[in-house]
Design a protein around this motif. Structure first.
Motif, PDB file in Angstrom:
ATOM      1  N   LEU A   1       0.828  -1.211   0.000  1.00 16.74           N
ATOM      2  CA  LEU A   1       0.000   0.000   0.000  1.00 16.74           C
ATOM      3  C   LEU A   1       0.863   1.262   0.000  1.00 16.74           C
ATOM      4  CD1 LEU A   1      -3.258   0.640   1.908  1.00 16.74           C
ATOM      5  CD2 LEU A   1      -1.410   2.281   2.166  1.00 16.74           C
ATOM      6  N   PHE A   2       1.903   1.299   0.828  1.00 16.39           N
ATOM      7  CA  PHE A   2       2.748   2.500   0.882  1.00 16.39           C
ATOM      8  C   PHE A   2       3.576   2.661  -0.389  1.00 16.39           C
ATOM      9  CE2 PHE A   2       1.995   2.534   5.530  1.00 16.39           C
ATOM     10  CZ  PHE A   2       1.680   3.881   5.671  1.00 16.39           C
ATOM     11  N   ILE A   3       3.959   1.560  -1.011  1.00 15.63           N
ATOM     12  CA  ILE A   3       4.628   1.674  -2.317  1.00 15.63           C
ATOM     13  C   ILE A   3       3.673   2.293  -3.326  1.00 15.63           C
ATOM     14  CG2 ILE A   3       5.561   0.341  -4.247  1.00 15.63           C
ATOM     15  CD1 ILE A   3       6.680  -1.637  -2.208  1.00 15.63           C
ATOM     16  N   PHE A   4       2.401   1.887  -3.257  1.00 13.36           N
ATOM     17  CA  PHE A   4       1.388   2.463  -4.135  1.00 13.36           C
ATOM     18  C   PHE A   4       1.191   3.944  -3.821  1.00 13.36           C
ATOM     19  CE2 PHE A   4      -3.245   3.024  -5.250  1.00 13.36           C
ATOM     20  CZ  PHE A   4      -3.042   2.993  -6.618  1.00 13.36           C
ATOM     21  N   CYS A   5       1.250   4.302  -2.531  1.00 11.65           N
ATOM     22  CA  CYS A   5       1.135   5.712  -2.133  1.00 11.65           C
ATOM     23  C   CYS A   5       2.263   6.546  -2.733  1.00 11.65           C
ATOM     24  CB  CYS A   5       1.165   5.840  -0.614  1.00 11.65           C
ATOM     25  SG  CYS A   5      -0.378   5.393   0.204  1.00 11.65           S
ATOM     26  N   LEU A   6       3.488   6.001  -2.704  1.00 10.97           N
ATOM     27  CA  LEU A   6       4.622   6.717  -3.294  1.00 10.97           C
ATOM     28  C   LEU A   6       4.421   6.920  -4.791  1.00 10.97           C
ATOM     29  CD1 LEU A   6       7.652   5.041  -1.471  1.00 10.97           C
ATOM     30  CD2 LEU A   6       6.770   7.351  -1.148  1.00 10.97           C
ATOM     31  N   ALA A   7       3.857   5.913  -5.448  1.00 10.23           N
ATOM     32  CA  ALA A   7       3.581   6.046  -6.880  1.00 10.23           C
ATOM     33  C   ALA A   7       2.541   7.140  -7.131  1.00 10.23           C
ATOM     34  CB  ALA A   7       3.108   4.713  -7.454  1.00 10.23           C
ATOM     35  N   LEU A   8       1.528   7.210  -6.262  1.00  3.84           N
ATOM     36  CA  LEU A   8       0.507   8.257  -6.394  1.00  3.84           C
ATOM     37  C   LEU A   8       1.114   9.639  -6.158  1.00  3.84           C
ATOM     38  CD1 LEU A   8      -2.504   6.590  -4.524  1.00  3.84           C
ATOM     39  CD2 LEU A   8      -2.306   7.002  -6.985  1.00  3.84           C
ATOM     40  N   LEU A   9       1.991   9.737  -5.154  1.00  6.43           N
ATOM     41  CA  LEU A   9       2.643  11.017  -4.875  1.00  6.43           C
ATOM     42  C   LEU A   9       3.504  11.465  -6.046  1.00  6.43           C
ATOM     43  CD1 LEU A   9       3.715  10.444  -1.161  1.00  6.43           C
ATOM     44  CD2 LEU A   9       1.930  11.998  -1.980  1.00  6.43           C
ATOM     45  N   LYS A  10       4.188  10.524  -6.662  1.00  6.39           N
ATOM     46  CA  LYS A  10       5.029  10.854  -7.806  1.00  6.39           C
ATOM     47  C   LYS A  10       4.216  11.406  -8.960  1.00  6.39           C
ATOM     48  CE  LYS A  10       8.812   8.970 -10.586  1.00  6.39           C
ATOM     49  NZ  LYS A  10       9.643   7.762 -10.866  1.00  6.39           N
ATOM     50  N   ARG A  11       2.994  10.914  -9.074  1.00  5.89           N
ATOM     51  CA  ARG A  11       2.100  11.389 -10.147  1.00  5.89           C
ATOM     52  C   ARG A  11       1.228  12.555  -9.685  1.00  5.89           C
ATOM     53  NH1 ARG A  11       3.243   6.217 -10.800  1.00  5.89           N
ATOM     54  NH2 ARG A  11       3.415   5.309 -12.892  1.00  5.89           N
ATOM     55  N   GLU A  12       1.518  13.052  -8.467  1.00  4.63           N
ATOM     56  CA  GLU A  12       0.817  14.202  -7.881  1.00  4.63           C
ATOM     57  C   GLU A  12      -0.661  13.923  -7.630  1.00  4.63           C
ATOM     58  OE1 GLU A  12       1.593  17.695 -10.153  1.00  4.63           O
ATOM     59  OE2 GLU A  12       3.759  17.633  -9.815  1.00  4.63           O
ATOM     60  N   HIS A  13      -0.990  12.655  -7.358  1.00  2.46           N
ATOM     61  CA  HIS A  13      -2.343  12.293  -6.928  1.00  2.46           C
ATOM     62  C   HIS A  13      -2.349  12.311  -5.402  1.00  2.46           C
ATOM     63  CE1 HIS A  13      -3.172  11.535 -11.049  1.00  2.46           C
ATOM     64  NE2 HIS A  13      -2.550  10.357 -11.131  1.00  2.46           N
ATOM     65  N   TYR A  14      -2.374  13.483  -4.843  1.00  2.00           N
ATOM     66  CA  TYR A  14      -2.138  13.638  -3.421  1.00  2.00           C
ATOM     67  C   TYR A  14      -3.295  13.164  -2.540  1.00  2.00           C
ATOM     68  CZ  TYR A  14       1.697  16.535  -5.104  1.00  2.00           C
ATOM     69  OH  TYR A  14       2.827  16.986  -5.739  1.00  2.00           O
TER      70      TYR A  14
ATOM     71  N   PRO B   1      -5.797  10.810  -2.925  1.00  6.87           N
ATOM     72  CA  PRO B   1      -5.892   9.367  -2.684  1.00  6.87           C
ATOM     73  C   PRO B   1      -4.700   8.821  -1.911  1.00  6.87           C
ATOM     74  CG  PRO B   1      -5.467   9.816  -5.009  1.00  6.87           C
ATOM     75  CD  PRO B   1      -5.802  11.121  -4.374  1.00  6.87           C
ATOM     76  N   ALA B   2      -3.520   9.420  -2.108  1.00 11.33           N
ATOM     77  CA  ALA B   2      -2.331   8.942  -1.403  1.00 11.33           C
ATOM     78  C   ALA B   2      -2.479   9.150   0.102  1.00 11.33           C
ATOM     79  CB  ALA B   2      -1.094   9.659  -1.922  1.00 11.33           C
ATOM     80  N   ILE B   3      -2.917  10.334   0.498  1.00 11.53           N
ATOM     81  CA  ILE B   3      -3.040  10.609   1.926  1.00 11.53           C
ATOM     82  C   ILE B   3      -4.207   9.840   2.533  1.00 11.53           C
ATOM     83  CG2 ILE B   3      -4.563  12.644   1.793  1.00 11.53           C
ATOM     84  CD1 ILE B   3      -2.774  13.913   3.943  1.00 11.53           C
ATOM     85  N   PHE B   4      -5.271   9.622   1.759  1.00 11.53           N
ATOM     86  CA  PHE B   4      -6.410   8.834   2.253  1.00 11.53           C
ATOM     87  C   PHE B   4      -5.978   7.401   2.545  1.00 11.53           C
ATOM     88  CE2 PHE B   4      -9.887   5.860   1.330  1.00 11.53           C
ATOM     89  CZ  PHE B   4     -10.803   6.257   2.301  1.00 11.53           C
ATOM     90  N   LEU B   5      -5.243   6.790   1.617  1.00  9.40           N
ATOM     91  CA  LEU B   5      -4.789   5.414   1.806  1.00  9.40           C
ATOM     92  C   LEU B   5      -3.810   5.317   2.978  1.00  9.40           C
ATOM     93  CD1 LEU B   5      -4.269   4.236  -1.888  1.00  9.40           C
ATOM     94  CD2 LEU B   5      -6.093   3.545  -0.306  1.00  9.40           C
ATOM     95  N   ALA B   6      -2.928   6.296   3.108  1.00  5.49           N
ATOM     96  CA  ALA B   6      -1.941   6.266   4.187  1.00  5.49           C
ATOM     97  C   ALA B   6      -2.618   6.376   5.545  1.00  5.49           C
ATOM     98  CB  ALA B   6      -0.934   7.396   3.999  1.00  5.49           C
ATOM     99  N   TRP B   7      -3.553   7.309   5.664  1.00  4.15           N
ATOM    100  CA  TRP B   7      -4.250   7.457   6.936  1.00  4.15           C
ATOM    101  C   TRP B   7      -5.094   6.223   7.246  1.00  4.15           C
ATOM    102  CZ3 TRP B   7      -6.309  13.197   7.402  1.00  4.15           C
ATOM    103  CH2 TRP B   7      -5.200  14.051   7.404  1.00  4.15           C
TER     104      TRP B   7
END
Length: 361
Positions: free
Chosen positions: A67-80, A82-88
């Motif tokens: 999940l956190f690897i996926f979050c990093l991929a979202l952050l790289k694509r500036e999909h902020y 969904p990234a923070i929602f998944l992390a929280w």
């Protein structure tokens, strides 16, 4: 270079490294670091959970890594969002599940505290929404405390091992909160320094601007009243600068201003300060310097500027400079002293340029 500021003059803005991240960019930079650290922590916890006999938590941790690897991929694509929602969601879910499996004494509920600075550090949300999110985290913690504190763990863990797990979780939580505090204090410090530079320096040359030089001079005037040590001014002007601009272009003219500024810094003493007074004109403050010493310094500057041709983009340009010098007199205004240097400079221009003129008594 002066008693008021330890900012280094003469830095070439064309080569100056800017730390100009916005608040939002700094936040997501911090969030990215946090996601990477979360991956490392979850990797370390996978074998631990297998060791204590909780396959459920081991599998959950493996899923958290993905999940956190996926979050990093979202952050790289500036999909902020969904990234923070998944992390929280992962942090809350992990805290609840791990607390239920190994018990309250495992200390996994502390991870909810990590979310708090992340809520208030972001500038992309309104204050009302931050308060709502903070209230939600508080409510989740209270519910966990009410229902899970005394619940029988699903996996019984050796007391010594459980203590180690708790201490590890407390350490990780405090370390992250400490890093967040350090990160933002350091960010504030850099921002204040950048604002100070913008407020006190000329954007082209990196020298003090006129307003800040006036503050430095006023400081020196107060020192004069206390100690009686004289100080002097050199008002310097690059000769025929308009002609240089007309022939070689304004880009070349700007480059010459930067070169001369850096040359002045290298030639002058540590206690001296230099300002771009306007256009191609520089005002140099010489603390603890009577008139005769100021003339010697001016001669040194003149020699440094006229000794060699300056090569810019393959073009050799010979430069000369005219300077007017004045020494501060007890009881007079700073403007009066600078005006005498300005009049001396004018005489130097009128008498053929490439000269050093001293104030007239």
């Amino acid at each position: 270079m002066n008693p008021v500021s330890d900012y280094t003059q003469g830095e070439d803005p064309a080569h100056r490294k800017h730390s100009s991240l916005t608040s939002s960019e700094r936040y997501w930079s911090l969030f990215t670091i946090g996601a990477r650290l979360a991956i490392v922590i979850h990797v370390l916890f996978v074998p631990l959970f297998y060791f204590i006999g909780s396959t459920l938590l081991a599998v959950f941790n493996a899923g958290s890594i993905i999940l956190f690897i996926f979050c990093l991929a979202l952050l790289k694509r500036e999909h902020y969002s969904p990234a923070i929602f998944l992390a929280w969601l992962e942090i809350i879910g992990h805290a609840v599940l791990a607390t239920r499996v190994v018990g309250w004494e495992g200390g996994f509920h502390y991870y909810l505290l990590i979310i708090i600075p992340l809520i208030f550090a972001t500038v992309s949300q309104e204050t009302g929404r931050k308060i709502i999110l903070m209230t939600l985290i508080c409510l989740i913690y209270i519910l966990m405390d009410n229902f899970l504190r005394d619940a029988v763990p699903l996996t019984l863990v050796n007391e010594d091992i459980l203590s180690l797990v708790r201490y590890a979780n407390v350490t990780i939580t405090f370390a992250f909160l400490g890093y967040v505090a350090f990160f933002y204090i350091n960010t504030v410090d850099k921002s204040e320094n950048r604002l100070f530079r913008h407020a006190t320096t000329d954007p082209l040359t990196g020298l003090f601007n006129r307003r800040h030089q006036v503050d430095v001079i006023e400081y020196e005037r107060k020192q004069f009243k206390r100690s009686g040590k004289s100080f002097s001014f050199i008002l310097a002007d690059i000769d025929d600068f308009k002609t240089i601009n007309d022939i070689h272009g304004h880009d070349t003219g700007d480059r010459i201003l930067i070169i001369i500024s850096n040359l002045l810094i290298r030639t002058l003493r540590e206690q001296d300060s230099t300002a771009r007074w306007g256009g191609e004109e520089y005002l140099i403050l010489l603390p603890n310097t009577p008139l005769d010493q100021a003339v010697e310094i001016a001669e040194r500057i003149k020699q440094a500027i006229t000794s060699d041709e300056i090569n810019i983009n393959g073009t050799n340009i010979s430069l000369t400079i005219t300077m007017g010098i004045s020494e501060y007199r007890d009881g007079e205004s700073i403007d009066a002293c600078i005006t005498r240097a300005d009049k001396a400079l004018y005489r130097g221009k009128k008498n053929g340029k490439d000269r050093i003129e001293i104030e007239q008594l």
